[in-house]
Motif scaffolding. Structure first.
Motif, PDB file in Angstrom:
ATOM      1  N   HIS A   1       0.816  -1.218   0.000  1.00 50.00           N
ATOM      2  CA  HIS A   1       0.000   0.000   0.000  1.00 50.00           C
ATOM      3  C   HIS A   1       0.849   1.267   0.000  1.00 50.00           C
ATOM      4  CE1 HIS A   1      -4.119  -1.417   0.079  1.00 50.00           C
ATOM      5  NE2 HIS A   1      -3.686  -2.442   0.790  1.00 50.00           N
ATOM      6  N   GLN A   2       1.918   1.291   0.787  1.00 49.21           N
ATOM      7  CA  GLN A   2       2.726   2.512   0.898  1.00 49.21           C
ATOM      8  C   GLN A   2       3.613   2.759  -0.316  1.00 49.21           C
ATOM      9  OE1 GLN A   2       4.740   2.055   4.656  1.00 49.21           O
ATOM     10  NE2 GLN A   2       2.920   2.583   5.827  1.00 49.21           N
ATOM     11  N   LYS A   3       4.097   1.702  -0.943  1.00 42.87           N
ATOM     12  CA  LYS A   3       5.039   1.870  -2.053  1.00 42.87           C
ATOM     13  C   LYS A   3       4.400   1.688  -3.433  1.00 42.87           C
ATOM     14  CE  LYS A   3       8.913   0.388   0.757  1.00 42.87           C
ATOM     15  NZ  LYS A   3       9.994   1.318   0.690  1.00 42.87           N
TER      16      LYS A   3
ATOM     17  N   ALA B   1       0.220   4.881  -6.711  1.00 43.83           N
ATOM     18  CA  ALA B   1      -0.442   4.696  -8.013  1.00 43.83           C
ATOM     19  C   ALA B   1      -1.817   5.359  -8.009  1.00 43.83           C
ATOM     20  CB  ALA B   1      -0.556   3.211  -8.340  1.00 43.83           C
ATOM     21  N   PHE B   2      -2.525   5.262  -6.904  1.00 46.36           N
ATOM     22  CA  PHE B   2      -3.828   5.915  -6.779  1.00 46.36           C
ATOM     23  C   PHE B   2      -3.683   7.430  -6.943  1.00 46.36           C
ATOM     24  CE2 PHE B   2      -6.721   8.137  -3.807  1.00 46.36           C
ATOM     25  CZ  PHE B   2      -7.921   7.891  -4.445  1.00 46.36           C
ATOM     26  N   VAL B   3      -2.713   8.020  -6.236  1.00 49.38           N
ATOM     27  CA  VAL B   3      -2.487   9.467  -6.318  1.00 49.38           C
ATOM     28  C   VAL B   3      -2.189   9.882  -7.751  1.00 49.38           C
ATOM     29  CG1 VAL B   3      -0.869  11.307  -5.668  1.00 49.38           C
ATOM     30  CG2 VAL B   3      -1.765   9.761  -3.923  1.00 49.38           C
ATOM     31  N   GLU B   4      -1.322   9.130  -8.415  1.00 48.39           N
ATOM     32  CA  GLU B   4      -0.941   9.468  -9.786  1.00 48.39           C
ATOM     33  C   GLU B   4      -2.115   9.297 -10.755  1.00 48.39           C
ATOM     34  OE1 GLU B   4       2.058   7.842 -13.205  1.00 48.39           O
ATOM     35  OE2 GLU B   4       2.758   7.773 -11.137  1.00 48.39           O
ATOM     36  N   GLU B   5      -2.807   8.176 -10.667  1.00 45.30           N
ATOM     37  CA  GLU B   5      -3.896   7.875 -11.610  1.00 45.30           C
ATOM     38  C   GLU B   5      -5.042   8.865 -11.503  1.00 45.30           C
ATOM     39  OE1 GLU B   5      -5.278   6.288 -14.803  1.00 45.30           O
ATOM     40  OE2 GLU B   5      -3.485   5.413 -13.902  1.00 45.30           O
ATOM     41  N   TRP B   6      -5.324   9.342 -10.305  1.00 43.10           N
ATOM     42  CA  TRP B   6      -6.440  10.264 -10.097  1.00 43.10           C
ATOM     43  C   TRP B   6      -6.006  11.727 -10.120  1.00 43.10           C
ATOM     44  CZ3 TRP B   6     -11.557   9.191 -10.135  1.00 43.10           C
ATOM     45  CH2 TRP B   6     -11.893   7.841 -10.192  1.00 43.10           C
ATOM     46  N   GLY B   7      -4.740  11.981 -10.451  1.00 44.60           N
ATOM     47  CA  GLY B   7      -4.266  13.363 -10.568  1.00 44.60           C
ATOM     48  C   GLY B   7      -4.290  14.118  -9.250  1.00 44.60           C
ATOM     49  N   LEU B   8      -3.896  13.455  -8.180  1.00 47.78           N
ATOM     50  CA  LEU B   8      -3.966  14.049  -6.846  1.00 47.78           C
ATOM     51  C   LEU B   8      -2.595  14.429  -6.290  1.00 47.78           C
ATOM     52  CD1 LEU B   8      -6.641  11.571  -5.443  1.00 47.78           C
ATOM     53  CD2 LEU B   8      -7.010  13.939  -6.174  1.00 47.78           C
ATOM     54  N   THR B   9      -1.632  14.606  -7.163  1.00 45.25           N
ATOM     55  CA  THR B   9      -0.260  14.907  -6.733  1.00 45.25           C
ATOM     56  C   THR B   9      -0.215  16.132  -5.824  1.00 45.25           C
ATOM     57  OG1 THR B   9       0.560  13.943  -8.770  1.00 45.25           O
ATOM     58  CG2 THR B   9       2.089  15.307  -7.534  1.00 45.25           C
ATOM     59  N   GLN B  10      -1.009  17.129  -6.095  1.00 44.70           N
ATOM     60  CA  GLN B  10      -1.037  18.351  -5.284  1.00 44.70           C
ATOM     61  C   GLN B  10      -1.425  18.048  -3.827  1.00 44.70           C
ATOM     62  OE1 GLN B  10      -3.709  21.262  -6.907  1.00 44.70           O
ATOM     63  NE2 GLN B  10      -3.528  22.636  -5.161  1.00 44.70           N
ATOM     64  N   TYR B  11      -2.164  16.964  -3.617  1.00 42.49           N
ATOM     65  CA  TYR B  11      -2.665  16.598  -2.292  1.00 42.49           C
ATOM     66  C   TYR B  11      -2.012  15.301  -1.795  1.00 42.49           C
ATOM     67  CZ  TYR B  11      -6.162  19.668  -4.324  1.00 42.49           C
ATOM     68  OH  TYR B  11      -6.790  20.706  -4.951  1.00 42.49           O
ATOM     69  N   ARG B  12      -0.888  14.947  -2.376  1.00 42.85           N
ATOM     70  CA  ARG B  12      -0.240  13.651  -2.174  1.00 42.85           C
ATOM     71  C   ARG B  12      -0.156  13.220  -0.704  1.00 42.85           C
ATOM     72  NH1 ARG B  12       2.973  10.121  -4.917  1.00 42.85           N
ATOM     73  NH2 ARG B  12       4.503   8.998  -3.682  1.00 42.85           N
ATOM     74  N   SER B  13       0.412  14.034   0.129  1.00 43.78           N
ATOM     75  CA  SER B  13       0.630  13.656   1.527  1.00 43.78           C
ATOM     76  C   SER B  13      -0.692  13.363   2.233  1.00 43.78           C
ATOM     77  CB  SER B  13       1.389  14.764   2.255  1.00 43.78           C
ATOM     78  OG  SER B  13       1.567  14.420   3.604  1.00 43.78           O
ATOM     79  N   ARG B  14      -1.641  14.240   2.070  1.00 41.82           N
ATOM     80  CA  ARG B  14      -2.945  14.069   2.722  1.00 41.82           C
ATOM     81  C   ARG B  14      -3.677  12.839   2.192  1.00 41.82           C
ATOM     82  NH1 ARG B  14      -7.629  18.691   2.886  1.00 41.82           N
ATOM     83  NH2 ARG B  14      -9.038  17.573   4.265  1.00 41.82           N
TER      84      ARG B  14
ATOM     85  N   ASN C   1      -6.762   1.547   4.430  1.00 41.50           N
ATOM     86  CA  ASN C   1      -6.354   0.199   4.011  1.00 41.50           C
ATOM     87  C   ASN C   1      -5.440  -0.536   4.981  1.00 41.50           C
ATOM     88  OD1 ASN C   1      -7.492  -0.259   1.195  1.00 41.50           O
ATOM     89  ND2 ASN C   1      -6.688   1.822   1.081  1.00 41.50           N
ATOM     90  N   LEU C   2      -4.813   0.199   5.911  1.00 42.70           N
ATOM     91  CA  LEU C   2      -3.837  -0.435   6.798  1.00 42.70           C
ATOM     92  C   LEU C   2      -4.129  -0.282   8.288  1.00 42.70           C
ATOM     93  CD1 LEU C   2      -0.576   0.656   4.954  1.00 42.70           C
ATOM     94  CD2 LEU C   2      -1.596  -1.642   4.969  1.00 42.70           C
ATOM     95  N   TYR C   3      -4.628   0.861   8.710  1.00 45.28           N
ATOM     96  CA  TYR C   3      -4.641   1.167  10.141  1.00 45.28           C
ATOM     97  C   TYR C   3      -6.024   1.336  10.751  1.00 45.28           C
ATOM     98  CZ  TYR C   3       0.113   2.071   8.661  1.00 45.28           C
ATOM     99  OH  TYR C   3       1.351   1.951   8.097  1.00 45.28           O
ATOM    100  N   SER C   4      -7.067   1.129   9.984  1.00 45.56           N
ATOM    101  CA  SER C   4      -8.423   1.259  10.521  1.00 45.56           C
ATOM    102  C   SER C   4      -9.057  -0.123  10.646  1.00 45.56           C
ATOM    103  CB  SER C   4      -9.274   2.133   9.590  1.00 45.56           C
ATOM    104  OG  SER C   4      -9.611   1.412   8.411  1.00 45.56           O
TER     105      SER C   4
END
Length: 133
Positions: free
Chosen positions: A32-34, A39-52, A61-64
């Motif tokens: 999930h992290q690597k 890939a989700f961030v890139e595919e959906w054009g969310l680079t500007q919001y990457r960290s969030r 997907n991991l901690y809830s």
């Protein structure tokens, strides 16, 4: 049972198995992290919001309590949150309708549904899902 495994011929005195779903080894964090999150961030054009967005993706997907949830359900929850709280990602209603009506969360089931849906998002997404089949 998988046909390949039925015809398995023993070649060694041991069998080495790799666990990719995180039940025996913690492989889910690396996936999930690597891979999946970036890939989700890139595919959906969310680079500007990457960290969030990656924090959100990893939390879902991991901690809830949803850890290990089906990939389509995890994707929908993430997209719905991003759409409502970070930036618009498009009309998610056809995806929600599919999630509510399908008996099987799979690429094949999603493609069948997209073929009968007139949503532009689904028509555009059909080619992406088909590529990974």
């Amino acid at each position: 049972m998988d046909r390949e495994f039925v015809n398995y011929q023993k070649k060694h005195e041991f069998l080495l198995c790799l666990d990719s779903d995180g039940t025996a080894m913690n492989t889910m964090e690396a996936k999930h992290q690597k891979c999946f999150g970036p890939a989700f961030v890139e595919e959906w054009g969310l680079t500007q919001y990457r960290s969030r967005v990656l924090d959100l993706w990893n939390n879902i997907n991991l901690y809830s309590d949803l850890r290990g949830v089906n990939r389509f359900y995890g994707l929908y929850i993430t997209l719905a949150y991003v759409n409502a709280n970070i930036t618009p990602v498009g009309d998610l209603e056809p995806f929600r309708r599919w999630m509510d009506s399908t008996k099987q969360y799979s690429n094949a089931a999603l493609i069948r549904y997209m073929e009968d849906d007139d949503s532009p998002n689904f028509k555009e997404g059909a080619s992406l899902v088909t590529e990974v089949e």
